[in-house]
Design a protein around this motif. Structure first.
Motif, PDB file in Angstrom:
ATOM      1  N   PRO A  63      16.418 -10.102  -6.757  1.00  0.00           N
ATOM      2  CA  PRO A  63      15.851  -8.750  -6.682  1.00  0.00           C
ATOM      3  C   PRO A  63      14.495  -8.764  -5.976  1.00  0.00           C
ATOM      4  CG  PRO A  63      16.732  -9.191  -8.877  1.00  0.00           C
ATOM      5  CD  PRO A  63      16.753 -10.504  -8.139  1.00  0.00           C
ATOM      6  N   GLY A  64      14.235  -7.718  -5.214  1.00  0.00           N
ATOM      7  CA  GLY A  64      13.004  -7.655  -4.442  1.00  0.00           C
ATOM      8  C   GLY A  64      13.144  -8.245  -3.059  1.00  0.00           C
ATOM      9  N   GLN A  65      14.319  -8.747  -2.746  1.00  0.00           N
ATOM     10  CA  GLN A  65      14.606  -9.273  -1.415  1.00  0.00           C
ATOM     11  C   GLN A  65      15.617  -8.353  -0.740  1.00  0.00           C
ATOM     12  OE1 GLN A  65      17.437 -12.612  -0.674  1.00  0.00           O
ATOM     13  NE2 GLN A  65      15.565 -13.766  -0.187  1.00  0.00           N
ATOM     14  N   VAL A 112      10.620  -9.029   0.346  1.00  0.00           N
ATOM     15  CA  VAL A 112       9.748  -7.861   0.237  1.00  0.00           C
ATOM     16  C   VAL A 112       8.815  -8.026  -0.970  1.00  0.00           C
ATOM     17  CG1 VAL A 112       9.652  -5.350  -0.007  1.00  0.00           C
ATOM     18  CG2 VAL A 112      11.478  -6.397   1.348  1.00  0.00           C
ATOM     19  N   ASP A 113       9.398  -8.105  -2.145  1.00  0.00           N
ATOM     20  CA  ASP A 113       8.618  -8.262  -3.382  1.00  0.00           C
ATOM     21  C   ASP A 113       9.383  -9.151  -4.350  1.00  0.00           C
ATOM     22  OD1 ASP A 113       6.603  -7.944  -5.231  1.00  0.00           O
ATOM     23  OD2 ASP A 113       7.347  -6.029  -5.984  1.00  0.00           O
ATOM     24  N   ALA A 114      10.040 -10.178  -3.825  1.00  0.00           N
ATOM     25  CA  ALA A 114      10.873 -11.053  -4.645  1.00  0.00           C
ATOM     26  C   ALA A 114      10.017 -12.043  -5.432  1.00  0.00           C
ATOM     27  CB  ALA A 114      11.860 -11.811  -3.761  1.00  0.00           C
ATOM     28  N   PHE A 149       0.780  -9.671   1.252  1.00  0.00           N
ATOM     29  CA  PHE A 149      -0.174  -9.117   2.209  1.00  0.00           C
ATOM     30  C   PHE A 149      -0.587  -7.695   1.831  1.00  0.00           C
ATOM     31  CE2 PHE A 149       2.361 -12.352   4.241  1.00  0.00           C
ATOM     32  CZ  PHE A 149       1.415 -13.107   4.914  1.00  0.00           C
ATOM     33  N   GLY A 150      -0.341  -7.328   0.589  1.00  0.00           N
ATOM     34  CA  GLY A 150      -0.740  -6.010   0.105  1.00  0.00           C
ATOM     35  C   GLY A 150       0.192  -4.891   0.506  1.00  0.00           C
ATOM     36  N   ILE A 151       1.379  -5.235   1.005  1.00  0.00           N
ATOM     37  CA  ILE A 151       2.355  -4.219   1.411  1.00  0.00           C
ATOM     38  C   ILE A 151       3.166  -3.805   0.193  1.00  0.00           C
ATOM     39  CG2 ILE A 151       4.349  -3.746   2.887  1.00  0.00           C
ATOM     40  CD1 ILE A 151       3.161  -5.927   4.792  1.00  0.00           C
ATOM     41  N   GLU A 152       3.122  -2.545  -0.154  1.00  0.00           N
ATOM     42  CA  GLU A 152       3.773  -2.067  -1.368  1.00  0.00           C
ATOM     43  C   GLU A 152       5.054  -1.289  -1.094  1.00  0.00           C
ATOM     44  OE1 GLU A 152       0.921   0.018  -3.726  1.00  0.00           O
ATOM     45  OE2 GLU A 152      -0.388  -1.745  -3.972  1.00  0.00           O
ATOM     46  N   ALA A 153       5.583  -1.388   0.099  1.00  0.00           N
ATOM     47  CA  ALA A 153       6.830  -0.692   0.426  1.00  0.00           C
ATOM     48  C   ALA A 153       7.974  -1.221  -0.435  1.00  0.00           C
ATOM     49  CB  ALA A 153       7.164  -0.889   1.903  1.00  0.00           C
ATOM     50  N   SER A 154       8.905  -0.359  -0.758  1.00  0.00           N
ATOM     51  CA  SER A 154      10.067  -0.760  -1.542  1.00  0.00           C
ATOM     52  C   SER A 154      11.095  -1.456  -0.660  1.00  0.00           C
ATOM     53  CB  SER A 154      10.702   0.463  -2.196  1.00  0.00           C
ATOM     54  OG  SER A 154      11.294   1.296  -1.221  1.00  0.00           O
ATOM     55  N   VAL A 155      12.018  -2.144  -1.300  1.00  0.00           N
ATOM     56  CA  VAL A 155      13.113  -2.772  -0.561  1.00  0.00           C
ATOM     57  C   VAL A 155      13.885  -1.723   0.235  1.00  0.00           C
ATOM     58  CG1 VAL A 155      15.304  -4.005  -0.808  1.00  0.00           C
ATOM     59  CG2 VAL A 155      13.317  -4.701  -2.163  1.00  0.00           C
ATOM     60  N   GLU A 156      14.122  -0.577  -0.383  1.00  0.00           N
ATOM     61  CA  GLU A 156      14.866   0.482   0.285  1.00  0.00           C
ATOM     62  C   GLU A 156      14.128   1.002   1.514  1.00  0.00           C
ATOM     63  OE1 GLU A 156      16.248  -0.109  -3.730  1.00  0.00           O
ATOM     64  OE2 GLU A 156      14.239   0.351  -2.964  1.00  0.00           O
TER      65      GLU A 156
END
Length: 219
Positions: A76-78, A152-154, A178-185
């Motif tokens: 999850p998060g990938q 992404v956030d895995a 890198f401080g990027i908070e975008a969702s996987v979607e």
């Protein structure tokens, strides 16, 4: 082109669905791109060496699969994108598709302010030498399946229990670092736009036979 946004999907059923789709598709079957995530799983490619799984304290399942490459982790998060394409109809060679996939990832990350690049002899995409995205393909009868994965956030801990893609000491990173908070979607939609932009249009199959890769092969 049909796009399927599948959410969180167990790995084994997704793999079987790709195999069935590829085996049953015909000359007029539309290409598809699947965007999804997987629960925690390790996958080991055709030439993969089991010793690259160093430890497994979380007892993550290990699945032997038919793509090229060594061991990698999905969770999850990938963002995972599977490309089910008729390379013959798009006049694409396997190496060209790999280059195209890498470019789509590089362009996606550039949109979030990250400078990413390729690395000679090591398929995937890297930021300052650290791996942020992996690639793996299977081509059967001129049609591709499997695809790419962007962290992404895995949870990165499971990468520390393997030699990612067979490289000892390779550091794996994610966009969130890198401080990027975008969702996987959200990242998936950006990636999709770049893939659709870069993929060549469908060609007259009769005139593209010279570029077809009809023998089974893996990258």
């Amino acid at each position: 082109m049909i796009v399927k946004r599948l959410g969180l999907v167990e790995y084994a059923p997704a793999l079987e669905a790709m195999r069935v789709f590829t085996a049953e598709r015909g000359a007029d079957t539309p290409d598809e791109i699947w965007l999804l995530q997987h629960p925690p799983v390790y996958t080991l490619g055709q030439a993969g060496k089991p010793e690259h799984l160093l430890q497994n304290p979380a007892a993550i399942p290990l699945v032997h699969i038919d793509r090229g490459g060594q061991i990698t982790y999905h969770g999850p998060g990938q963002l995972v994108a599977y490309l089910l394409l008729d390379l013959h109809r798009r006049r694409l060679k396997v190496r060209e598709l790999v280059h195209l996939m890498e470019q789509a990832i590089i362009d996606t990350l550039a949109g979030y302010g990250l400078h990413a690049e390729r690395k000679d002899g090591a398929p995937g995409v890297y930021v300052a030498g650290d791996k942020i995205a992996a690639l793996g393909l299977r081509v059967r009868n001129g049609c591709s399946y499997h695809g790419l994965a962007i962290n992404v956030d895995a949870d990165l801990a499971p990468f520390g229990w393997i030699n990612p893609c067979g490289y000892e000491g390779l550091k794996t990173i994610r966009m969130r670092d890198f401080g990027i908070e975008a969702s996987v979607e959200e990242v998936g939609e950006v990636l999709l736009a770049h893939l659709q932009r870069l993929l060549p249009p469908l060609a007259d199959t009769a005139g593209a036979a010279d570029t077809a890769h009809r023998a089974e092969q893996a990258v």
